[in-house]
Design an enzyme around this catalytic site. Structure first.
Site, short mmCIF file in Angstrom:
data_model
loop_
_atom_site.label_atom_id
_atom_site.label_comp_id
_atom_site.label_asym_id
_atom_site.label_seq_id
_atom_site.Cartn_x
_atom_site.Cartn_y
_atom_site.Cartn_z
N HIS A 26 -13.78 7.93 3.81
CA HIS A 26 -12.83 6.83 3.70
C HIS A 26 -13.01 5.79 4.82
O HIS A 26 -12.22 4.85 4.91
CB HIS A 26 -11.38 7.35 3.75
CG HIS A 26 -10.94 7.97 2.46
ND1 HIS A 26 -10.64 9.30 2.33
CD2 HIS A 26 -10.77 7.43 1.22
CE1 HIS A 26 -10.28 9.56 1.08
NE2 HIS A 26 -10.37 8.44 0.39
N TYR B 191 -12.22 -6.29 1.35
CA TYR B 191 -12.70 -4.95 1.03
C TYR B 191 -12.96 -4.78 -0.46
O TYR B 191 -13.94 -4.17 -0.87
CB TYR B 191 -11.67 -3.91 1.52
CG TYR B 191 -11.95 -2.50 1.07
CD1 TYR B 191 -13.11 -1.85 1.48
CD2 TYR B 191 -11.07 -1.82 0.23
CE1 TYR B 191 -13.37 -0.55 1.06
CE2 TYR B 191 -11.32 -0.53 -0.18
CZ TYR B 191 -12.47 0.10 0.23
OH TYR B 191 -12.73 1.38 -0.18
N LYS B 192 -12.09 -5.32 -1.28
CA LYS B 192 -12.26 -5.17 -2.73
C LYS B 192 -13.19 -6.22 -3.31
O LYS B 192 -13.46 -6.20 -4.52
CB LYS B 192 -10.89 -5.22 -3.42
CG LYS B 192 -10.00 -4.00 -3.10
CD LYS B 192 -8.73 -4.00 -3.93
CE LYS B 192 -7.74 -2.93 -3.50
NZ LYS B 192 -8.03 -1.58 -4.02
N TYR C 244 0.85 -1.19 0.00
CA TYR C 244 0.00 0.00 0.00
C TYR C 244 0.88 1.23 0.00
O TYR C 244 1.82 1.35 0.76
CB TYR C 244 -0.93 0.05 1.22
CG TYR C 244 -1.89 1.21 1.09
CD1 TYR C 244 -3.10 1.06 0.43
CD2 TYR C 244 -1.56 2.48 1.56
CE1 TYR C 244 -3.95 2.12 0.23
CE2 TYR C 244 -2.41 3.55 1.37
CZ TYR C 244 -3.60 3.37 0.71
OH TYR C 244 -4.44 4.43 0.51
N GLU D 111 -8.11 3.11 -11.56
CA GLU D 111 -8.58 4.49 -11.48
C GLU D 111 -7.38 5.43 -11.52
O GLU D 111 -6.49 5.34 -10.68
CB GLU D 111 -9.33 4.73 -10.17
CG GLU D 111 -10.61 3.94 -10.05
CD GLU D 111 -11.30 4.14 -8.71
OE1 GLU D 111 -12.44 3.68 -8.58
OE2 GLU D 111 -10.69 4.76 -7.80
N ARG E 182 -2.72 9.97 -8.72
CA ARG E 182 -2.31 8.67 -8.21
C ARG E 182 -3.15 7.61 -8.89
O ARG E 182 -4.15 7.92 -9.55
CB ARG E 182 -2.48 8.59 -6.69
CG ARG E 182 -3.93 8.63 -6.23
CD ARG E 182 -4.02 8.55 -4.71
NE ARG E 182 -3.66 7.23 -4.22
CZ ARG E 182 -4.55 6.33 -3.80
NH1 ARG E 182 -5.83 6.59 -3.80
NH2 ARG E 182 -4.16 5.15 -3.34
#
Lengths: 200, 346, 321
Positions: free
Chosen positions: B193, B316-317, B37, B265, B223
């Site tokens: 978030h 989470y994904k 990360y 993204e 990013r």
């Protein structure tokens, strides 16, 4: 107390008196009224006199009498429900000047509804003093049909509008005064875990 | 190179595909074989010719079809585009940035004539010719954010800055990776978030917020972020989860290469001048595993990265149901050779 | 990232607008358009005075949508000055070239407010010039209360009154007029925000008055451009490079680092933006925290310092640089 690591969920630090405010508006339910009594005991003698308390809850006559005695000399109004209490609060704020301090004590839906209404009057949520009392029940918005299910004590819960079984996510919207409910069996329809009563 | 816009779908029969040239410019987000990360923010300065970084906003062969899909989403659910009343100045800021950038960077496609507040906007691919008065909402068919948002690829949100926080007080979000604008609008940076695992504890959001609060006019940053999607579906919103959630159970060893897509993204952040708001652009790129492995470096690297994901992130994904199937299929393309640093093809 | 990109401007106009205040108008050196900005923004002006390099923040005063020029006002601070305002008054004239930063806004009006009460003292009027311009264009409700020593000392009194009429209230100290803040704050509608800019004692007074009137912290905003206060010289040790840098009495830590070629991060140079926050590894003296950024808990914790404004009284300090 609600203990939580949810970043989107407000923190309810407990009521402490703002001795400078020229008037105090306090919205509470039956359980929250006890926190208001304690608040008065922590403030100076004139604090209660400057205070208007809306108890937004269905009270028995004896409970109402006790509240009148405990909360004197504050101005006390008893409203039959949370929604009636919020209507009354809005009426009051319509003509109120700066210099008042807003307090909310009770369940999370009560606090959330007060914060939500106050935002329309330009009152910042951080300037409202809050204390959680009583049930852990939640207000849940179904992310699919957008309907609200009130007084939720279980997870998962059935959406009272579209009937989907919702997982209550630990994600809270102040604007909606609600937690997010997401269909629990979207990937495998019918694969629903048992409801647990975790928000009693 | 003149763009040829494809006629394709992101729902029902899913005819979306990348042409070979578009595959080469895909912003593959993994710069090494191990998942790590990182905030990975860099200045959004013009990149190499033909790359997705060449211009302020990237327009590609999917433009016309993506705009058609967005219009369908907004037709079904107008709540995907929302702006709180105090965001009107920021909306005009966004309109100006988008129109000026597109007209400058793609003069064959877009034209902007400005005479004081009298603006004339021509969008050739979408057959739009609009005269309007800058600053006057009634001179446009939609509010400014929605008006330009319907004419530019990618989702957008507008953040008001106050009390040392950023507040997501407006957005047009129709192709999101499972988050709800309707639920999140009005939240601050930490709140929206909230569902992201691990990063809060690592202090990532505190550092990122401090950086963003001091962002300056004319110094945008960018990013990359990524997730995976079954079928080339743009609208993977929580609102429609009952429609697309089932797709996750349809992945088999036979169809995994075709069905599973890497979704990248390209996120841009811009300080807007008049409103002091921050514009957040989320430009999504979809590519099937089949197309990814046509670049040998990516075919080697992707299975290695997928194997190294922490469990919280897999959850989470939403990768749990098909991650192993994807790894098993991808490993055929990993001959164990070392890979070069950086995300681009060799 | 340290510092900010600069652009060169030429001074197109200088006007004495009050006894010790000059207004400067800048245009881009190539007449290129400047950025629009938001009400309450400031720029930093870079000044080379002899071998000294100064970067002073000044509020932008013109219309936020005017891209042809920027305007600032500078008060000649006299003997108290570290040199910036003196340099602007004595060395900068029409035709002078300077470097400026992009606009930065650390004092924006809150767009959610129902009404804005602006309280200015002296040169503290400057951020409100662009703010009122913006609020007026947005048809937002506002009123200005502006305290001046005299009409000769106060800048823009007539201009403001003619432009904004009864929304502007000027109070003249030489006539014994004080800003009646208690009365002003006593009758504002719910959702009003107060903004104050002026000398530090005035800011403290206004904030305290509002608090005693029961105004929530969230509705109160202030901005003060202060130069880093001088003090005794001391030594800064840099943990990563092992270097030792002497900070002179009139210098900030940041200025001393820059003088010795150490790259350090900064933006506002007024202790407000947080960009120059630096870790403290050891300190055998007492830190004077002169910033507006660190929380009380962070100050007590002693692990952070804002090097643009803060210093130590005696001894030495080791920074995570």
């Amino acid at each position: 107390m609600t203990i939580s690591t949810i970043k989107s969920r407000p923190i309810y630090p407990g009521l402490s008196p703002d001795l400078n405010a020229r008037s105090n508006i306090i919205v509470c339910d039956k359980a929250g009224a006890a926190a208001v009594t304690e608040l008065f005991s922590r403030a100076d003698a004139t604090f209660a006199k400057r205070s208007t308390v809306f108890i937004a809850d269905a009270l028995q006559e004896t409970e109402a009498a006790t509240a009148r005695k405990d909360l004197a000399p504050a101005t006390l109004e008893i409203l039959p429900s949370l929604s009636a209490g919020i209507v009354r609060l809005r009426e009051f704020l319509d003509n109120a000047p700066m210099g008042l301090r807003l307090y909310a004590a009770g369940t999370e839906p009560l606090i959330g509804s007060v914060v939500q209404a106050a935002a329309d009057y330009g009152i910042d949520h951080l300037s409202i003093r809050t204390e959680h009392r009583g049930s852990l029940m939640r207000r849940v918005q179904c992310v699919h049909c957008k309907g609200f299910t009130e007084n939720v004590t279980t997870n998962p819960v059935t959406c009272s509008h579209c009937g989907l079984t919702l997982f209550v996510r630990d994600h809270y919207s102040r604007r909606l005064a609600a937690f997010q409910g997401v269909c629990i069996d979207a990937e495998n329809p019918g694969d629903v875990p048992p409801m647990e009563a975790i928000y009693q | 190179m003149a763009l040829i816009f494809k006629d394709e779908t992101f729902r029902d029969d899913f005819t979306y595909k990348n042409s070979p040239a578009t595959i080469r410019r895909f912003p593959f987000p993994f710069i090494e074989d191990q998942y790590r990360y990182s905030v990975n923010i860099e200045p959004h300065t013009p990149g190499p010719k033909g790359s997705v970084y060449e211009f302020t906003f990237d327009i590609d062969e999917h433009y016309v079809s993506e705009m058609r899909d967005r219009a369908m989403v907004l037709q079904e659910d107008p709540g995907r585009c929302q702006a709180l009343p105090h965001m009107m100045t920021a909306q005009w800021d966004m309109l100006e940035l988008v129109m000026v950038s597109l007209a400058r960077d793609y003069p064959d496609l877009f034209t902007l004539h400005r005479d004081g507040a009298h603006w004339h906007w021509i969008n050739k691919p979408l057959n739009i010719d609009q005269k309007f008065t800058f600053g006057e909402v009634n001179s446009l068919p939609y509010e400014p954010m929605e008006y330009v948002g319907r004419q530019i690829q990618g989702d957008f949100s507008l953040q008001d800055q106050r009390d040392g926080q950023l507040w997501m007080d407006a957005g047009i979000i129709t192709s999101q990776a499972d988050w709800s604008l309707d639920f999140d609008v009005g939240m601050n940076f930490f709140e929206w978030h909230a569902p992201v695992p691990l990063a809060h504890e690592a202090g990532v959001f505190e550092r990122a917020l401090k950086f963003l609060l001091n962002m300056q006019i004319g110094q945008p940053v960018r990013r990359l972020n990524w997730t995976m999607t079954i079928n080339p579906r743009l609208d993977t919103s929580p609102e429609n989860y009952p429609k697309w959630g089932k797709d996750r159970t349809t992945v088999t060893p036979e169809n995994v290469g075709e069905k599973v897509h890497l979704r990248v993204e390209l996120q841009g952040l811009f300080r807007l001048p008049r409103s002091n708001a921050i514009l957040f652009s989320i430009r999504g790129y979809l590519m099937s595993l089949e197309q990814i492995v046509t670049v040998p470096k990516w075919g080697r690297r992707l299975p290695r990265v997928l194997k190294s994901l922490p469990p919280e992130l897999i959850e989470y994904k939403g990768l749990a149901r098909y991650r192993q199937t994807a790894i098993d299929w991808l490993e055929k393309y990993d001959d164990g050779a070392p890979t070069s640093p950086g995300g681009g093809p060799d | 990232m340290s510092g900010f990109p600069l652009r060169r401007v030429r001074v197109a106009e200088v006007e004495q607008v009050a006894a010790r205040i000059k207004r400067f108008r800048f245009v881009d050196i190539d007449n290129a358009p400047l950025s629009q900005f938001s009400g309450g923004s400031h720029i930093s002006v870079v000044m080379h005075s002899g071998d000294r390099l100064m970067r002073n923040p000044y509020s932008l005063m013109g219309s936020p949508t005017d891209t042809s020029s920027y305007q600032i006002s500078v008060l000649h601070c006299g003997a108290d000055s570290r040199g910036g305002s003196k340099f602007m008054h004595e060395n900068v004239a029409v035709g002078s070239e300077l470097e400026i930063s992009q606009p930065l806004n650390l004092f924006p009006p809150v767009r959610l407010a129902k009404k804005h009460v602006l309280v200015a003292g002296g040169i503290g009027i400057t951020p409100f010039m662009s703010m009122m311009n913006e609020l007026d264009a947005l048809r937002s409700d506002f009123e200005l209360h502006y305290g001046v020593r005299s009409l000769e000392d106060g800048a823009y009194c007539k201009y403001l009154q003619s432009r904004y009429g009864s929304r502007v209230n000027v109070y003249r100290q030489d006539q014994g007029q004080m800003i009646p803040l208690d009365a002003i704050l006593g009758e504002q509608r719910l959702g009003t925000h107060m903004y104050v800019c002026g000398p530090k004692p005035m800011i403290d007074w206004a904030l305290q008055t509002a608090e005693l009137q029961g105004w929530p912290q969230e509705n109160l905003h202030s901005e003060q451009f202060s130069a880093p206060p001088p003090g005794k010289p001391f030594v800064v040790k840099l943990a990563k490079s092992g270097r030792e840098i002497a900070v002179k009495g009139h210098q900030s830590i940041l200025e001393a680092l820059e003088e010795h070629g150490v790259d350090a991060s900064f933006l506002c140079r007024g202790g407000a933006c947080g960009q120059c926050e630096t870790g403290v590894i050891a300190c055998d003296g007492y830190i004077d925290h002169n910033d507006h950024f660190l929380s009380e808990a962070e100050r007590v914790g002693g692990k952070k310092i804002m090097i643009c404004m803060s210093r130590i009284q005696t001894g030495s300090i080791t920074l995570d640089l």
